[in-house]
Motif scaffolding. Structure first.
Motif, PDB file in Angstrom:
ATOM      1  N   THR A   3       0.855  -1.179   0.000  1.00  0.00           N
ATOM      2  CA  THR A   3       0.000   0.000   0.000  1.00  0.00           C
ATOM      3  C   THR A   3       0.893   1.231   0.000  1.00  0.00           C
ATOM      4  OG1 THR A   3      -0.064   0.122   2.398  1.00  0.00           O
ATOM      5  CG2 THR A   3      -1.760  -1.239   1.324  1.00  0.00           C
ATOM      6  N   PRO A   4       0.353   2.401  -0.375  1.00  0.00           N
ATOM      7  CA  PRO A   4       1.169   3.619  -0.349  1.00  0.00           C
ATOM      8  C   PRO A   4       1.773   3.897   1.029  1.00  0.00           C
ATOM      9  CG  PRO A   4      -0.833   4.015  -1.591  1.00  0.00           C
ATOM     10  CD  PRO A   4      -0.960   2.640  -0.965  1.00  0.00           C
ATOM     11  N   SER A   5       1.027   3.632   2.091  1.00  0.00           N
ATOM     12  CA  SER A   5       1.567   3.896   3.423  1.00  0.00           C
ATOM     13  C   SER A   5       2.715   2.953   3.765  1.00  0.00           C
ATOM     14  CB  SER A   5       0.473   3.822   4.482  1.00  0.00           C
ATOM     15  OG  SER A   5      -0.085   2.531   4.518  1.00  0.00           O
ATOM     16  N   SER A   6       2.644   1.689   3.327  1.00  0.00           N
ATOM     17  CA  SER A   6       3.740   0.766   3.614  1.00  0.00           C
ATOM     18  C   SER A   6       4.971   1.113   2.787  1.00  0.00           C
ATOM     19  CB  SER A   6       3.324  -0.683   3.396  1.00  0.00           C
ATOM     20  OG  SER A   6       3.064  -0.934   2.037  1.00  0.00           O
ATOM     21  N   ALA A   7       4.781   1.633   1.582  1.00  0.00           N
ATOM     22  CA  ALA A   7       5.911   2.057   0.758  1.00  0.00           C
ATOM     23  C   ALA A   7       6.619   3.244   1.402  1.00  0.00           C
ATOM     24  CB  ALA A   7       5.444   2.415  -0.647  1.00  0.00           C
ATOM     25  N   VAL A   8       5.846   4.176   1.967  1.00  0.00           N
ATOM     26  CA  VAL A   8       6.434   5.316   2.670  1.00  0.00           C
ATOM     27  C   VAL A   8       7.186   4.826   3.897  1.00  0.00           C
ATOM     28  CG1 VAL A   8       5.897   7.393   4.012  1.00  0.00           C
ATOM     29  CG2 VAL A   8       4.796   7.017   1.808  1.00  0.00           C
ATOM     30  N   MET A   9       6.615   3.881   4.616  1.00  0.00           N
ATOM     31  CA  MET A   9       7.252   3.320   5.804  1.00  0.00           C
ATOM     32  C   MET A   9       8.580   2.676   5.420  1.00  0.00           C
ATOM     33  SD  MET A   9       7.027   2.805   9.095  1.00  0.00           S
ATOM     34  CE  MET A   9       5.334   2.858   9.595  1.00  0.00           C
ATOM     35  N   ASP A  10       8.590   1.898   4.356  1.00  0.00           N
ATOM     36  CA  ASP A  10       9.827   1.257   3.920  1.00  0.00           C
ATOM     37  C   ASP A  10      10.888   2.297   3.580  1.00  0.00           C
ATOM     38  OD1 ASP A  10       8.682  -1.229   4.238  1.00  0.00           O
ATOM     39  OD2 ASP A  10       8.317  -1.544   2.105  1.00  0.00           O
ATOM     40  N   TRP A  11      10.506   3.338   2.877  1.00  0.00           N
ATOM     41  CA  TRP A  11      11.445   4.394   2.507  1.00  0.00           C
ATOM     42  C   TRP A  11      11.976   5.094   3.753  1.00  0.00           C
ATOM     43  CZ3 TRP A  11      11.528   9.582   3.521  1.00  0.00           C
ATOM     44  CH2 TRP A  11      12.529  10.300   2.877  1.00  0.00           C
ATOM     45  N   ARG A  12      11.087   5.408   4.697  1.00  0.00           N
ATOM     46  CA  ARG A  12      11.483   6.095   5.922  1.00  0.00           C
ATOM     47  C   ARG A  12      12.426   5.216   6.738  1.00  0.00           C
ATOM     48  NH1 ARG A  12      10.266   5.369  10.691  1.00  0.00           N
ATOM     49  NH2 ARG A  12       8.329   4.261  10.314  1.00  0.00           N
ATOM     50  N   GLN A  13      12.108   3.949   6.853  1.00  0.00           N
ATOM     51  CA  GLN A  13      12.956   3.035   7.619  1.00  0.00           C
ATOM     52  C   GLN A  13      14.333   2.889   6.977  1.00  0.00           C
ATOM     53  OE1 GLN A  13      10.321  -0.342   7.806  1.00  0.00           O
ATOM     54  NE2 GLN A  13       9.659   0.188   9.874  1.00  0.00           N
ATOM     55  N   GLN A  14      14.383   2.817   5.667  1.00  0.00           N
ATOM     56  CA  GLN A  14      15.669   2.729   4.982  1.00  0.00           C
ATOM     57  C   GLN A  14      16.479   4.003   5.211  1.00  0.00           C
ATOM     58  OE1 GLN A  14      14.868   1.817   0.875  1.00  0.00           O
ATOM     59  NE2 GLN A  14      14.031  -0.186   1.363  1.00  0.00           N
ATOM     60  N   ALA A  15      15.823   5.147   5.152  1.00  0.00           N
ATOM     61  CA  ALA A  15      16.505   6.425   5.366  1.00  0.00           C
ATOM     62  C   ALA A  15      17.016   6.526   6.799  1.00  0.00           C
ATOM     63  CB  ALA A  15      15.573   7.589   5.047  1.00  0.00           C
ATOM     64  N   GLU A  16      16.193   6.141   7.773  1.00  0.00           N
ATOM     65  CA  GLU A  16      16.615   6.213   9.170  1.00  0.00           C
ATOM     66  C   GLU A  16      17.777   5.263   9.439  1.00  0.00           C
ATOM     67  OE1 GLU A  16      13.547   6.020  12.133  1.00  0.00           O
ATOM     68  OE2 GLU A  16      12.826   8.011  11.575  1.00  0.00           O
ATOM     69  N   SER A  56       9.934   4.783  14.443  1.00  0.00           N
ATOM     70  CA  SER A  56      10.806   5.939  14.212  1.00  0.00           C
ATOM     71  C   SER A  56      11.755   6.113  15.389  1.00  0.00           C
ATOM     72  CB  SER A  56       9.978   7.219  14.056  1.00  0.00           C
ATOM     73  OG  SER A  56       9.199   7.158  12.892  1.00  0.00           O
ATOM     74  N   VAL A  57      12.996   6.497  15.101  1.00  0.00           N
ATOM     75  CA  VAL A  57      13.987   6.702  16.144  1.00  0.00           C
ATOM     76  C   VAL A  57      13.579   7.895  16.997  1.00  0.00           C
ATOM     77  CG1 VAL A  57      16.406   7.209  16.650  1.00  0.00           C
ATOM     78  CG2 VAL A  57      15.821   5.731  14.722  1.00  0.00           C
ATOM     79  N   ARG A  58      13.432   7.643  18.283  1.00  0.00           N
ATOM     80  CA  ARG A  58      13.033   8.695  19.223  1.00  0.00           C
ATOM     81  C   ARG A  58      14.212   9.136  20.081  1.00  0.00           C
ATOM     82  NH1 ARG A  58      10.547   9.069  24.519  1.00  0.00           N
ATOM     83  NH2 ARG A  58       9.342  10.994  24.560  1.00  0.00           N
ATOM     84  N   ALA A  59      15.117   8.215  20.415  1.00  0.00           N
ATOM     85  CA  ALA A  59      16.237   8.546  21.285  1.00  0.00           C
ATOM     86  C   ALA A  59      17.442   7.658  20.992  1.00  0.00           C
ATOM     87  CB  ALA A  59      15.827   8.384  22.745  1.00  0.00           C
ATOM     88  N   LEU A  60      18.611   8.220  21.243  1.00  0.00           N
ATOM     89  CA  LEU A  60      19.864   7.479  21.189  1.00  0.00           C
ATOM     90  C   LEU A  60      20.521   7.628  22.548  1.00  0.00           C
ATOM     91  CD1 LEU A  60      21.212   8.587  17.691  1.00  0.00           C
ATOM     92  CD2 LEU A  60      20.119   6.424  18.285  1.00  0.00           C
ATOM     93  N   TYR A  61      20.616   6.535  23.276  1.00  0.00           N
ATOM     94  CA  TYR A  61      21.226   6.500  24.601  1.00  0.00           C
ATOM     95  C   TYR A  61      22.567   5.785  24.496  1.00  0.00           C
ATOM     96  CZ  TYR A  61      16.589   7.760  26.341  1.00  0.00           C
ATOM     97  OH  TYR A  61      15.405   8.396  26.574  1.00  0.00           O
ATOM     98  N   LEU A  62      23.620   6.537  24.281  1.00  0.00           N
ATOM     99  CA  LEU A  62      24.939   5.950  24.076  1.00  0.00           C
ATOM    100  C   LEU A  62      25.979   6.574  24.998  1.00  0.00           C
ATOM    101  CD1 LEU A  62      24.592   5.845  20.218  1.00  0.00           C
ATOM    102  CD2 LEU A  62      24.614   3.871  21.741  1.00  0.00           C
ATOM    103  N   TYR A  63      25.530   7.073  26.140  1.00  0.00           N
ATOM    104  CA  TYR A  63      26.398   7.711  27.115  1.00  0.00           C
ATOM    105  C   TYR A  63      27.442   6.712  27.630  1.00  0.00           C
ATOM    106  CZ  TYR A  63      27.829  10.454  31.141  1.00  0.00           C
ATOM    107  OH  TYR A  63      28.563  11.149  32.069  1.00  0.00           O
ATOM    108  N   SER A  64      28.657   7.167  27.793  1.00  0.00           N
ATOM    109  CA  SER A  64      29.778   6.354  28.287  1.00  0.00           C
ATOM    110  C   SER A  64      30.060   5.151  27.394  1.00  0.00           C
ATOM    111  CB  SER A  64      29.526   5.879  29.728  1.00  0.00           C
ATOM    112  OG  SER A  64      29.472   6.981  30.599  1.00  0.00           O
ATOM    113  N   ASN A  65      29.824   5.306  26.111  1.00  0.00           N
ATOM    114  CA  ASN A  65      30.044   4.205  25.179  1.00  0.00           C
ATOM    115  C   ASN A  65      31.289   4.435  24.320  1.00  0.00           C
ATOM    116  OD1 ASN A  65      29.159   1.665  24.397  1.00  0.00           O
ATOM    117  ND2 ASN A  65      27.972   2.436  22.689  1.00  0.00           N
TER     118      ASN A  65
END
Length: 86
Positions: A3-16, A56-65
């Motif tokens: 569906t158009p929404s799943s195609a957008v999701m795939d594109w967004r996920q690939q970009a992220e 969708s990526v909401r946070a990156l917790y990589l402190y002291s890494n």
């Protein structure tokens, strides 16, 4: 058939995923204390330190890494990113 929404999701996920890989590579990801899942084929929402909401990526917790290097400009394109702890 996608569906158009799943195609957008795939594109967004690939970009992220590509943005996260840019971040990984520019901050010396192979030498982080914990890089579990990063640069692998799995869903990036399961990578160490990545928190997602609705896929969708909401946070990156990589402190002291032991990240080193520059944050790539592409990170601003994670439109749902609210927190970056490094």
């Amino acid at each position: 058939m996608k569906t158009p929404s799943s195609a957008v999701m795939d594109w967004r996920q690939q970009a992220e995923k590509q943005i996260l890989l840019d971040f990984y590579n520019s901050t010396n990801g192979p030498f982080w204390v914990d890089n579990t899942g990063w640069a692998g084929p799995d869903d990036y929402c399961g990578w160490y330190g990545v928190t997602c909401n609705g896929g969708s990526v909401r946070a990156l917790y990589l402190y002291s890494n032991q990240l080193s290097g520059a944050i790539p400009e592409s990170l601003v394109n994670l439109s749902s990113l609210q927190y970056l702890y490094w």
